[in-house]
Design a protein around this motif. Structure first.
Motif, mmCIF file in Angstrom:
data_model
loop_
_atom_site.group_PDB
_atom_site.id
_atom_site.type_symbol
_atom_site.label_atom_id
_atom_site.label_comp_id
_atom_site.label_asym_id
_atom_site.label_seq_id
_atom_site.Cartn_x
_atom_site.Cartn_y
_atom_site.Cartn_z
ATOM 1 N N PHE A 80 10.678 2.703 -5.039
ATOM 2 C CA PHE A 80 10.326 1.442 -5.692
ATOM 3 C C PHE A 80 11.559 0.554 -5.829
ATOM 4 C CE2 PHE A 80 7.136 4.489 -6.957
ATOM 5 C CZ PHE A 80 5.951 3.784 -6.763
ATOM 6 N N LEU A 81 12.674 1.149 -6.260
ATOM 7 C CA LEU A 81 13.903 0.365 -6.415
ATOM 8 C C LEU A 81 14.474 -0.051 -5.064
ATOM 9 C CD1 LEU A 81 15.726 2.261 -9.298
ATOM 10 C CD2 LEU A 81 14.459 0.108 -9.421
ATOM 11 N N ARG A 82 14.422 0.830 -4.095
ATOM 12 C CA ARG A 82 14.941 0.487 -2.768
ATOM 13 C C ARG A 82 14.132 -0.658 -2.158
ATOM 14 N NH1 ARG A 82 14.513 4.936 0.784
ATOM 15 N NH2 ARG A 82 15.749 3.728 2.242
ATOM 16 N N THR A 83 12.817 -0.611 -2.332
ATOM 17 C CA THR A 83 11.977 -1.696 -1.823
ATOM 18 C C THR A 83 12.280 -2.994 -2.566
ATOM 19 O OG1 THR A 83 10.244 -0.149 -1.174
ATOM 20 C CG2 THR A 83 9.595 -2.453 -1.434
ATOM 21 N N ALA A 84 12.442 -2.922 -3.880
ATOM 22 C CA ALA A 84 12.771 -4.122 -4.663
ATOM 23 C C ALA A 84 14.093 -4.715 -4.205
ATOM 24 C CB ALA A 84 12.819 -3.786 -6.151
ATOM 25 N N ALA A 85 15.059 -3.865 -3.884
ATOM 26 C CA ALA A 85 16.351 -4.370 -3.411
ATOM 27 C C ALA A 85 16.189 -5.096 -2.078
ATOM 28 C CB ALA A 85 17.350 -3.223 -3.268
ATOM 29 N N GLU A 86 15.354 -4.557 -1.200
ATOM 30 C CA GLU A 86 15.146 -5.200 0.097
ATOM 31 C C GLU A 86 14.356 -6.503 -0.020
ATOM 32 O OE1 GLU A 86 14.473 -3.082 3.786
ATOM 33 O OE2 GLU A 86 14.467 -1.200 2.653
ATOM 34 N N GLY A 118 7.543 -12.931 -5.254
ATOM 35 C CA GLY A 118 6.083 -12.983 -5.185
ATOM 36 C C GLY A 118 5.476 -11.997 -4.206
ATOM 37 N N HIS A 119 6.295 -11.225 -3.537
ATOM 38 C CA HIS A 119 5.799 -10.263 -2.546
ATOM 39 C C HIS A 119 4.866 -9.261 -3.228
ATOM 40 C CE1 HIS A 119 5.780 -7.098 0.484
ATOM 41 N NE2 HIS A 119 6.311 -7.971 1.332
ATOM 42 N N PRO A 120 3.750 -8.917 -2.579
ATOM 43 C CA PRO A 120 2.819 -7.972 -3.227
ATOM 44 C C PRO A 120 3.456 -6.624 -3.570
ATOM 45 C CG PRO A 120 2.154 -8.421 -0.932
ATOM 46 C CD PRO A 120 3.267 -9.360 -1.271
ATOM 47 N N ALA A 131 0.832 -1.209 0.000
ATOM 48 C CA ALA A 131 0.000 0.000 0.000
ATOM 49 C C ALA A 131 0.865 1.258 0.000
ATOM 50 C CB ALA A 131 -0.933 -0.004 1.208
ATOM 51 N N TYR A 132 1.980 1.207 0.715
ATOM 52 C CA TYR A 132 2.935 2.327 0.717
ATOM 53 C C TYR A 132 3.399 2.621 -0.699
ATOM 54 C CZ TYR A 132 7.990 3.509 0.548
ATOM 55 O OH TYR A 132 9.227 3.988 0.211
ATOM 56 N N LEU A 133 3.810 1.593 -1.434
ATOM 57 C CA LEU A 133 4.265 1.814 -2.810
ATOM 58 C C LEU A 133 3.113 2.252 -3.708
ATOM 59 C CD1 LEU A 133 6.858 -0.991 -3.591
ATOM 60 C CD2 LEU A 133 7.265 1.395 -2.984
ATOM 61 N N ALA A 134 1.955 1.639 -3.537
ATOM 62 C CA ALA A 134 0.794 2.017 -4.350
ATOM 63 C C ALA A 134 0.444 3.490 -4.138
ATOM 64 C CB ALA A 134 -0.397 1.123 -4.024
ATOM 65 N N SER A 135 0.614 3.984 -2.921
ATOM 66 C CA SER A 135 0.299 5.390 -2.643
ATOM 67 C C SER A 135 1.293 6.344 -3.311
ATOM 68 C CB SER A 135 0.254 5.649 -1.134
ATOM 69 O OG SER A 135 1.553 5.674 -0.569
ATOM 70 N N ARG A 136 2.463 5.858 -3.675
ATOM 71 C CA ARG A 136 3.480 6.681 -4.343
ATOM 72 C C ARG A 136 3.361 6.615 -5.866
ATOM 73 N NH1 ARG A 136 7.686 7.893 -0.554
ATOM 74 N NH2 ARG A 136 9.111 8.389 -2.244
ATOM 75 N N ASP A 137 2.622 5.642 -6.380
ATOM 76 C CA ASP A 137 2.555 5.384 -7.810
ATOM 77 C C ASP A 137 2.061 6.599 -8.602
ATOM 78 O OD1 ASP A 137 2.435 3.671 -10.246
ATOM 79 O OD2 ASP A 137 0.261 3.833 -9.958
ATOM 80 N N GLN A 138 0.832 6.979 -8.445
ATOM 81 C CA GLN A 138 0.261 8.068 -9.242
ATOM 82 C C GLN A 138 0.920 9.418 -8.974
ATOM 83 O OE1 GLN A 138 -1.671 7.889 -11.980
ATOM 84 N NE2 GLN A 138 -1.293 5.694 -11.696
ATOM 85 N N ARG A 181 5.103 -6.702 -6.988
ATOM 86 C CA ARG A 181 4.144 -6.544 -8.094
ATOM 87 C C ARG A 181 3.769 -5.073 -8.279
ATOM 88 N NH1 ARG A 181 2.379 -11.365 -5.728
ATOM 89 N NH2 ARG A 181 0.731 -10.334 -4.564
ATOM 90 N N VAL A 182 3.567 -4.361 -7.172
ATOM 91 C CA VAL A 182 3.233 -2.940 -7.247
ATOM 92 C C VAL A 182 4.389 -2.164 -7.878
ATOM 93 C CG1 VAL A 182 2.730 -0.863 -5.881
ATOM 94 C CG2 VAL A 182 1.617 -3.033 -5.311
ATOM 95 N N GLY A 183 5.609 -2.445 -7.438
ATOM 96 C CA GLY A 183 6.778 -1.762 -7.980
ATOM 97 C C GLY A 183 6.974 -2.032 -9.459
ATOM 98 N N ALA A 184 6.820 -3.294 -9.847
ATOM 99 C CA ALA A 184 6.964 -3.646 -11.265
ATOM 100 C C ALA A 184 5.895 -2.954 -12.107
ATOM 101 C CB ALA A 184 6.885 -5.161 -11.442
#
Length: 190
Positions: free
Chosen positions: A106-112, A118-120, A57-64, A123-126
């Motif tokens: 998004f990249l920092r989260t993907a690195a972690e 399969g982490h949700p 949800a954190y990443l989704a809130s940054r998307d738009q 998918r949001v970051g991608a």
């Protein structure tokens, strides 16, 4: 709107945004987010089933907001298409010079979460990265550039590579250099 006027869910997302971005997702506990939001852990879990759902949800809130900012920078830039693309990188370099800048969330989260494909949140970051690439593709297609799909992909690679390099070297000039490279690619394709 002050934090007192926000709903509990919005306060949780606001706290998660601040803490996850500044400290990283693994370093921040659910307890810390609840405390920062001024709610109980039970309330947090009422709104989000798990920390994993909160991260997504954190990443989704940054998307738009992030995509809108890129579009704004592009639209407000003077010049031809290549100049407008370079302007996005220039604005990112300007942001990267701020002491609180921690890179692309998004990249920092993907690195972690690299070992958890399969982490949700992955998918949001991608999806976010694909939306940015798709937006560039449509811009390039509308401007009748050569091979707009490949051009969009090259610009994305330059941007994400620059994000990573700036984090390693703490030097925003890498974004400026990547912007010049993106400008040259777009100019050659126009």
């Amino acid at each position: 709107m002050t934090s007192e006027n926000l709903s509990a869910k919005d306060r949780i997302l606001d706290a998660a945004n601040r803490l996850f971005y500044s400290e990283g997702i693994r370093a921040v506990s659910v307890d810390a987010i609840a405390a920062k939001a001024g709610i109980t852990k039970k309330t947090l879990y009422y709104h989000f089933k798990s920390k994993d759902d909160l991260i997504a949800a954190y990443l989704a809130s940054r998307d738009q907001p992030n995509l809108a900012l890129f579009r704004k920078w592009f639209d407000e830039a003077d010049g031809e298409l290549a100049d407008k693309v370079e302007a996005i990188f220039s604005k990112l370099a300007q942001s990267a010079r701020h002491p609180n800048w921690k890179g692309c969330g998004f990249l920092r989260t993907a690195a972690e979460l690299a070992n958890m494909p399969g982490h949700p949140a992955m998918r949001v970051g991608a999806a976010h990265k694909k939306k940015f690439e798709a937006w560039l593709f449509h811009v390039f297609e509308d401007c009748q550039t050569e091979n707009p799909h490949e051009l969009a992909r090259h610009v994305v690679l330059l941007m994400d590579g620059a994000f990573s390099t700036v984090l390693v070297h703490h030097d925003a000039e890498y974004l400026v250099s990547a912007g010049r490279a993106a400008r040259a690619l777009v100019a050659n394709a126009s």
